[in-house]
Design an enzyme around this catalytic site. Structure first.
Site, PDB file in Angstrom:
ATOM      1  N   CYS A 187      26.273  39.827 -13.131  1.00 25.36           N
ATOM      2  CA  CYS A 187      27.399  38.909 -13.278  1.00 25.36           C
ATOM      3  C   CYS A 187      26.905  37.514 -12.887  1.00 25.36           C
ATOM      4  CB  CYS A 187      28.572  39.339 -12.397  1.00 25.36           C
ATOM      5  SG  CYS A 187      28.234  39.228 -10.622  1.00 25.36           S
TER       6      CYS A 187
ATOM      7  N   HIS B 175      22.819  45.391  -4.327  1.00 24.87           N
ATOM      8  CA  HIS B 175      22.607  46.824  -4.112  1.00 24.87           C
ATOM      9  C   HIS B 175      21.792  47.399  -5.271  1.00 24.87           C
ATOM     10  CE1 HIS B 175      25.149  46.667  -0.662  1.00 24.87           C
ATOM     11  NE2 HIS B 175      26.215  46.329  -1.354  1.00 24.87           N
TER      12      HIS B 175
ATOM     13  N   GLU C 213      31.768  41.818   1.487  1.00 22.32           N
ATOM     14  CA  GLU C 213      32.720  40.791   1.040  1.00 22.32           C
ATOM     15  C   GLU C 213      33.994  40.824   1.876  1.00 22.32           C
ATOM     16  OE1 GLU C 213      35.656  40.096  -2.731  1.00 22.32           O
ATOM     17  OE2 GLU C 213      33.602  40.691  -3.230  1.00 22.32           O
TER      18      GLU C 213
ATOM     19  N   THR D 186      36.831  41.415  -4.900  1.00 19.14           N
ATOM     20  CA  THR D 186      36.602  41.012  -6.291  1.00 19.14           C
ATOM     21  C   THR D 186      36.110  42.127  -7.200  1.00 19.14           C
ATOM     22  OG1 THR D 186      34.343  40.266  -5.778  1.00 19.14           O
ATOM     23  CG2 THR D 186      36.112  38.622  -5.640  1.00 19.14           C
TER      24      THR D 186
ATOM     25  N   CYS E 126      37.206  39.998 -10.060  1.00 17.25           N
ATOM     26  CA  CYS E 126      36.290  39.278 -10.953  1.00 17.25           C
ATOM     27  C   CYS E 126      36.538  39.695 -12.399  1.00 17.25           C
ATOM     28  CB  CYS E 126      34.848  39.583 -10.545  1.00 17.25           C
ATOM     29  SG  CYS E 126      33.612  38.898 -11.662  1.00 17.25           S
TER      30      CYS E 126
ATOM     31  N   SER F  72      29.172  49.220  -4.683  1.00 21.45           N
ATOM     32  CA  SER F  72      30.599  49.494  -4.868  1.00 21.45           C
ATOM     33  C   SER F  72      30.986  49.327  -6.331  1.00 21.45           C
ATOM     34  CB  SER F  72      31.423  48.547  -3.991  1.00 21.45           C
ATOM     35  OG  SER F  72      32.794  48.663  -4.254  1.00 21.45           O
TER      36      SER F  72
END
Length: 304
Positions: free
Chosen positions: A17, A47, A135, A172, A213, A242
């Site tokens: 992203c 990750h 986050e 997000t 997001c 995640s």
């Protein structure tokens, strides 16, 4: 198997992203710019073990939060990753004169600012997310950890105080459908608890902020179509991702013949018997170059 023909395709919507792209670019820029210093990232940059290994080969080192307690800042620069950090991390760095480079994803930074704004205006803060995700730790920090982190509708209805003005945010990378289901359940309860208020007045007492997001949420439909168009899907992601777990679930629901792998050594030749179309995709933390590597490994495997 040698006489069998295969069509192997890589999902063109997969890959980093824009928040991760920005972080990777900042890391590579720092490695080039600070050649006379040690360059660290605070926590895993993403990750994905393969990308971490690639950047470590260029000189990047990884620090944990605990490492900062006894860290010597001399001749060092530390990068804040896309997930962001709580204010306490910045204070800790300032106390030891540690040079920081902030690569927090702009979307996450904006979310942190919004959480703080509502907290300062005395709102009850609800965060749909995972309590100890990096986050969310940052989001908890900007409101002095005076928030309610929930992962389900049932948990929200149990923990929220319906006599307080409240705002619902989301980590997000969470599921959009589930977020809106939780928001509706909370809105309905606020209506039930405050029967004399109009819808407009309820909207003042309870606000929902869809902070998921769009890069992640918009992938749901395209990923579903991609999974359905193939006989088998190889889903590539770090096991701690995640976002990877969420997207894998979408993929697996669309095509039960989906296999989760972290690296090419987990691919098994037997998966490809009696199939024709092979799809390769991954999480937003999975680089395109590694998806290409997976394709090459499958091609090599199917020749023998």
């Amino acid at each position: 198997m040698q006489n069998q023909e295969y069509i192997i395709s890589i999902d063109n919507t997969a890959g980093f992203c824009w928040g991760v792209v920005q972080t990777i670019e900042k890391v590579e820029q720092c490695l080039e710019e600070y050649k006379d210093k040690k360059v660290y990232i605070l926590g895993e940059i993403i990750h994905n073990p393969s990308e971490i290994e690639r950047l470590e080969s260029k000189g990047l080192k990884t620090l944990s939060k605990d490492d900062l307690n006894n860290f010597n800042p001399d001749n060092s620069v530390v990068i804040i990753r896309a997930h962001g950090e709580p204010p306490s991390t910045y204070r800790q760095a300032a106390n030891i004169n540690l040079e920081l480079v902030d690569a927090t994803c702009p979307l996450v930074k904006n979310l942190q600012n919004n959480v703080k704004k509502y907290f300062d205006n005395q709102y009850q803060i609800i965060i749909f997310g995972k309590l100890n995700h990096a986050e969310v730790v940052g989001l908890r920090g900007v409101c002095d950890d005076k928030c309610i982190v929930i992962s389900s509708k049932e948990e929200a209805l149990e923990k929220v105080n319906f006599s307080k003005k409240t705002v619902l945010f989301s980590q997000t990378t969470m599921d959009k459908t589930k977020f809106h289901s939780i928001a509706k359940a909370l809105n309905d309860r606020f209506l039930n608890e405050n029967p004399n208020l109009t819808d407009d007045e309820i909207n003042i007492i309870f606000e929902k902020k869809d902070t998921i997001c769009k890069y992640v949420s918009n992938r749901s439909e395209t990923l579903t179509n991609f999974a359905k168009s193939n006989d088998i899907v190889i889903f590539v992601a770090g096991r701690n991702s995640s976002n990877g777990k969420s997207l894998f679930t979408i993929c697996n629901n669309a095509n039960p013949n989906t296999h989760f792998i972290e690296n090419i050594f987990e691919i098994e030749k037997r998966w490809f018997s009696e199939i024709n179309r092979i799809g390769i995709t991954g999480a937003t933390s999975t680089p395109q170059w590694y998806l290409v590597l997976v394709k090459e490994e499958i091609e090599k495997m199917l020749k023998f």
